[in-house]
Design a protein around this motif. Sequence first.
Motif, mmCIF file in Angstrom:
data_model
loop_
_atom_site.group_PDB
_atom_site.id
_atom_site.type_symbol
_atom_site.label_atom_id
_atom_site.label_comp_id
_atom_site.label_asym_id
_atom_site.label_seq_id
_atom_site.Cartn_x
_atom_site.Cartn_y
_atom_site.Cartn_z
ATOM 1 N N PRO A 37 4.265 9.576 7.202
ATOM 2 C CA PRO A 37 4.119 11.009 7.487
ATOM 3 C C PRO A 37 3.251 11.727 6.454
ATOM 4 O O PRO A 37 2.432 12.584 6.811
ATOM 5 N N ARG A 38 3.444 11.383 5.172
ATOM 6 C CA ARG A 38 2.654 12.058 4.140
ATOM 7 C C ARG A 38 1.168 11.784 4.315
ATOM 8 O O ARG A 38 0.340 12.700 4.218
ATOM 9 N N ALA A 39 0.818 10.520 4.569
ATOM 10 C CA ALA A 39 -0.593 10.160 4.761
ATOM 11 C C ALA A 39 -1.165 10.862 5.996
ATOM 12 O O ALA A 39 -2.320 11.316 5.990
ATOM 13 N N MET A 40 -0.367 10.970 7.058
ATOM 14 C CA MET A 40 -0.851 11.594 8.283
ATOM 15 C C MET A 40 -1.081 13.088 8.088
ATOM 16 O O MET A 40 -2.133 13.627 8.462
ATOM 17 N N ILE A 81 0.844 -1.193 0.000
ATOM 18 C CA ILE A 81 0.000 0.000 0.000
ATOM 19 C C ILE A 81 0.878 1.241 0.000
ATOM 20 O O ILE A 81 1.924 1.286 0.643
ATOM 21 N N GLY A 82 0.462 2.245 -0.762
ATOM 22 C CA GLY A 82 1.176 3.509 -0.816
ATOM 23 C C GLY A 82 0.572 4.528 0.128
ATOM 24 O O GLY A 82 -0.377 4.252 0.858
ATOM 25 N N TRP A 83 1.100 5.741 0.072
ATOM 26 C CA TRP A 83 0.619 6.763 1.011
ATOM 27 C C TRP A 83 -0.843 7.119 0.754
ATOM 28 O O TRP A 83 -1.582 7.376 1.710
ATOM 29 N N PHE A 84 -1.279 7.083 -0.509
ATOM 30 C CA PHE A 84 -2.661 7.434 -0.794
ATOM 31 C C PHE A 84 -3.610 6.370 -0.274
ATOM 32 O O PHE A 84 -4.706 6.678 0.213
ATOM 33 N N GLN A 100 4.341 -1.533 8.300
ATOM 34 C CA GLN A 100 4.974 -2.757 7.814
ATOM 35 C C GLN A 100 4.518 -3.139 6.410
ATOM 36 O O GLN A 100 5.212 -3.887 5.715
ATOM 37 N N GLU A 101 3.360 -2.638 5.989
ATOM 38 C CA GLU A 101 2.838 -2.983 4.667
ATOM 39 C C GLU A 101 3.000 -1.863 3.654
ATOM 40 O O GLU A 101 2.610 -2.007 2.496
ATOM 41 N N ALA A 102 3.558 -0.736 4.085
ATOM 42 C CA ALA A 102 3.637 0.438 3.232
ATOM 43 C C ALA A 102 4.879 0.408 2.355
ATOM 44 O O ALA A 102 5.909 -0.164 2.715
#
Length: 527
Positions: free
Chosen positions: A283-286, A63-66, A273-275
Amino acid sequence: MAQRAGWLAHCGRYVWFRAVCRQLSKLSQTEPITFLACRFKESRMSAPARSTPDHTGLKKDAIGWFGIFLMVITTNGPLTSMGGGVPVSITLGNGIGLPGSYVVVCLAYLLFAIGFCAMTPYVENGGAFYAYITKGLGSVAGVGSACIAVLSYISILLACYAMLGHFMQVMMAAMGIAAPWWIWALVCAVLAHLLCVRGIEFSGRLLLLLMLCEVGAILGADVLELLRQHFTGAVVSFAPFWPQSVFTAGFGPSLIFVVASFMGFETAAIYAQEARDPQRSVPRAMYFSIVFIGVLYAASIFLMLNHFGVDHAVQVAANDPGGMWLSMFQTLAGPTAARIGAVLVITSLFAAVLSFTNVVARYWHALSMRGLVWTMLSRTHPRHRSPYIASAITMCISCALILMCAMAGLDPMLQALPWASVPSAIGVLTCQVLAALAVASFFRRHQSSVSAWRGMVAPVCSAVVLLYFLWQMIAHVQLLSGLPSVPSYLLAVSILIAGGLASFYACRLRRSSPDVFARLSELVKQQ
């Protein structure tokens, strides 16, 4: 006075629920709904049986940040909040100053995120609060925070299932299928488990679809309101953002609802762990999720207040809290759009349920890896690499709580929902305070290239602000629970007592099993 405020909050919820029910009934009469049956089946493992241990690692680079951003946003249920929580907040809080409250809380959480994200490169984890607090304050505090976090998110799940079951009951009854709310809640719990087992990638794609529909309805109403103001030449008032409108006697009570609207942004760290590239993705997602939540609510409430007029909006919210946003949406987009919006409330709630199921399952997995809970919970699916046993346990706990509420005869909206919301809100905010203190403690004891602003000033300031939020939430807990003062305060401190007992267990473990206790910090190794 507090009992009357709690009664008003419940009345607001009830009126909103009835408004949604009316829209669902109209939908069933005018626009038949066709349900497509979907089947999920697992492929058989063709490989021979092996003697190696079961998988325990989560799927890497899944999974990515988006995708993390979507998982975070859906935990908030923005459409549900706009339809019910926001009008009640206007009535019981600081009135037209509510958008300003969202701006204040958004800035406070951005301050919190500065320190939290600065510590991310030093923590390799799937335990979020547990990992950060263990790294900064030690394993005793970490175990206590883990207990508080898990119980808080389970409480949130129960509250969501109560709402979801109620609306499913109304919708199905309008279609001629009669069943109590808890039956539909159990069905949704099983479905959420099956989707969780399919893996984080599958959940992310589904949540993208649900969030586009949910947020699309809110943004659509915002755009239509802007067009209405433009073509009618309506005067726009910015009074909702003026300090004299925000910092009134109702500012403290408004924080109960505003802080709850941001609940879930911290879960971005649970997917580390899955990113893909977690040091950047988390941090970007947060940051994006905090800003998105703050801007979406502040702007949408600001436009809704101007739609009804800032001089009359508070009275409209008091008279019809449940129908305020739906009424505006119907005026701007028509009755059909309002009925669709009523259905989207259900998809919004299911998206929140699915997201929190993924969060709790990964908490169980992280704690099991350190031997704090049953070791079987660390096993992952051989094909999807998802924590399927932890998800199954989460489903069983949710089903047990739903059945307990049903056997006790609790009303899903007026009892199960508010009573489960109190410990969850208090618990998550407590963990946020501890996490901010943990960041400051960690950078005080370790030399690093992180600036004093990110490593000390920002986390300490955020801890002070969040402590103020926590105090305000406990002081006005009766608004959230609708109970007399003593039961309300018992609900509030129950989650803190559970965390204290977990920390006491960790202290005993340190004396009786030093080796096991030493392994508790392995999850948060420094890179």
